[in-house]
Design an enzyme around this catalytic site. Structure first.
Site, PDB file in Angstrom:
ATOM      1  CG  MET A  35      11.623  21.586  22.520  1.00  0.00           C
ATOM      2  SD  MET A  35      11.986  19.890  22.978  1.00  0.00           S
ATOM      3  CE  MET A  35      11.099  19.005  21.724  1.00  0.00           C
ATOM      4  CG  HIS A  39       5.712  24.280  12.758  1.00  0.00           C
ATOM      5  ND1 HIS A  39       4.566  24.662  13.425  1.00  0.00           N
ATOM      6  CD2 HIS A  39       6.221  23.227  13.456  1.00  0.00           C
ATOM      7  CE1 HIS A  39       4.373  23.873  14.457  1.00  0.00           C
ATOM      8  NE2 HIS A  39       5.363  22.994  14.524  1.00  0.00           N
ATOM      9  CD  GLU A  40       3.066  30.612   9.394  1.00  0.00           C
ATOM     10  OE1 GLU A  40       2.154  31.220   9.955  1.00  0.00           O
ATOM     11  OE2 GLU A  40       4.155  31.150   9.108  1.00  0.00           O
ATOM     12  CG  HIS A  42       6.704  26.649  16.883  1.00  0.00           C
ATOM     13  ND1 HIS A  42       7.143  25.757  15.950  1.00  0.00           N
ATOM     14  CD2 HIS A  42       6.740  26.009  18.074  1.00  0.00           C
ATOM     15  CE1 HIS A  42       7.437  24.606  16.547  1.00  0.00           C
ATOM     16  NE2 HIS A  42       7.195  24.732  17.833  1.00  0.00           N
ATOM     17  CE  LYS A 156       1.854  19.190  17.337  1.00  0.00           C
ATOM     18  NZ  LYS A 156       2.766  18.093  17.538  1.00  0.00           N
ATOM     19  CB  VAL A 183      -1.305  26.169  12.773  1.00  0.00           C
ATOM     20  CG1 VAL A 183      -1.172  26.653  11.336  1.00  0.00           C
ATOM     21  CG2 VAL A 183      -1.574  27.340  13.707  1.00  0.00           C
ATOM     22  CB  SER A 193       9.418  20.221  14.819  1.00  0.00           C
ATOM     23  OG  SER A 193       8.983  21.436  15.384  1.00  0.00           O
TER      24      SER A 193
HETATM   25  O1  PAF Z   1       6.290  21.667  23.125  1.00  0.00           O
HETATM   26  C1  PAF Z   1       7.528  21.800  23.174  1.00  0.00           C
HETATM   27  O2  PAF Z   1       8.190  22.221  22.204  1.00  0.00           O
HETATM   28  C2  PAF Z   1       8.265  21.429  24.441  1.00  0.00           C
HETATM   29  O3  PAF Z   1       7.720  20.307  25.050  1.00  0.00           O
HETATM   30  C3  PAF Z   1       8.422  22.587  25.441  1.00  0.00           C
HETATM   31  C4  PAF Z   1       7.069  23.047  26.001  1.00  0.00           C
HETATM   32  C5  PAF Z   1       9.120  23.759  24.772  1.00  0.00           C
HETATM   33  C6  PAF Z   1       9.282  22.133  26.642  1.00  0.00           C
HETATM   34  O4  PAF Z   1      10.542  21.715  26.225  1.00  0.00           O
END
Ligand code: PAF
Length: 288
Positions: A35, A39-40, A42, A156, A183, A193
């Site tokens: 979404m 950050h690290e 992701h 997480k 992480v 986030s």
């Molecule tokens: O974890 C997330 O950021 C959201 O729940 C996802 C998996 C992208 C679905 O919107």
């Protein structure tokens, strides 16, 4: 390190064409749904995708149907340029950034939901009813749009990963789900986030969440006490060290069914959610 020709795509049609071209070129497709406000944590998913797939797509879409009206949809951070920079730096090939009308056309109100029974009602589902239906519905759509070989998820969000793995099995999606480790900041706070919503004082207290999980793991490994003893010790730990936080839940569950367990034998999930003023934080640990 990577070529800078990352593509940013806004429409489902163009995304499908881009994936089809990668497939024709014989590439294995890795997909990281997000979404944004990356950050690290992701970045580690993009790294994992990069390491095992020849073509990596990231989606950035703040999915309105997984937010309750009282939640933070309107204030959810959207630092798109910074996010695209991170994706480029970590070697993504394509970033899919549909707008809400592309995913949910206003002239075609959605009649279909993908929901998952008891797994969606456990843990976070209790205080966020409907949340996991929103998550499953959008991830089902994204899987149908991208058609990846591998889907990368973060540990997480343990419940989300468990639910999506089950949805993939139940609905026969031909994709492997890969769950990557959480992480953490250097003081143990899980990257999220939503950490951006913490005040300086709350940020100082928030590592107590991870601290309480380490305490639980130590208690369980040492003497396998009943779950309620572990939960009580964690509550005391958090209340003393993070007085600004209000505990939403602390639960000890079977790591697959997510049902509460009275004993701490076998593989158990210790999961928690704590609310600060503007941020609800979650974290977990799996103990053997
Ligand atoms: O974890 C997330 O950021 C959201 O729940 C996802 C998996 C992208 C679905 O919107």
């Amino acid at each position: 390190m990577f070529a800078n020709d990352m593509e940013t795509i806004k429409t489902i049609k163009a995304m499908r064409e881009s994936v089809a071209a990668a497939r024709r070129a014989g590439k294995k497709i890795g997909f990281v749904p997000t979404m944004g406000a990356l950050h690290e944590g992701h970045a580690s998913l993009v790294d994992a995708a990069r390491a095992s797939c020849g073509w990596v797509a990231v989606s950035i879409f703040v999915n309105p149907i997984q937010f309750a009206p009282t939640e933070d949809l309107a204030s959810y951070p959207h630092p798109l340029e910074k996010d695209l920079e991170l994706c480029r730096a970590r070697g993504a090939d394509v970033v899919f950034v549909p707008d809400v009308n592309e995913m949910y056309p206003p002239d075609r109100p959605r009649l279909t939901d993908v929901s998952i029974r008891e797994l969606g009602d456990a843990l976070c589902g209790r205080s966020r009813p409907g949340h996991f239906t929103g998550v499953c519905t959008v991830v089902a759509k994204l899987l149908n749009i991208v058609g990846p070989d591998k889907l990368f998820l973060g540990a997480k969000d343990y419940q989300q990963a468990t639910i999506l793995r089950r949805m993939i099995l139940d609905l026969d999606y031909p994709v492997d789900a890969v769950v990557c480790p959480t992480v953490r900041e250097s003081d143990g706070l899980a990257m999220s986030s939503r950490n951006a919503y913490l005040s300086a004082g709350e940020r100082g207290q928030a590592p107590a969440l991870h601290g309480s999980l380490l305490l639980a793991a130590e208690m369980i490994r040492k003497s396998r006490p009943p779950a309620e003893q572990v939960v009580a010790a964690m509550k005391e730990f958090i209340t003393a060290r993070a007085p600004a936080g209000k505990i939403d839940y602390i639960q000890i569950c079977d790591s697959e069914s997510l049902r509460d367990v009275p004993e701490t034998r076998g593989l158990v999930l210790v999961a928690l959610a704590v609310r600060f003023d503007k941020a609800r934080l979650i974290d977990n640990i799996v103990v053997e």
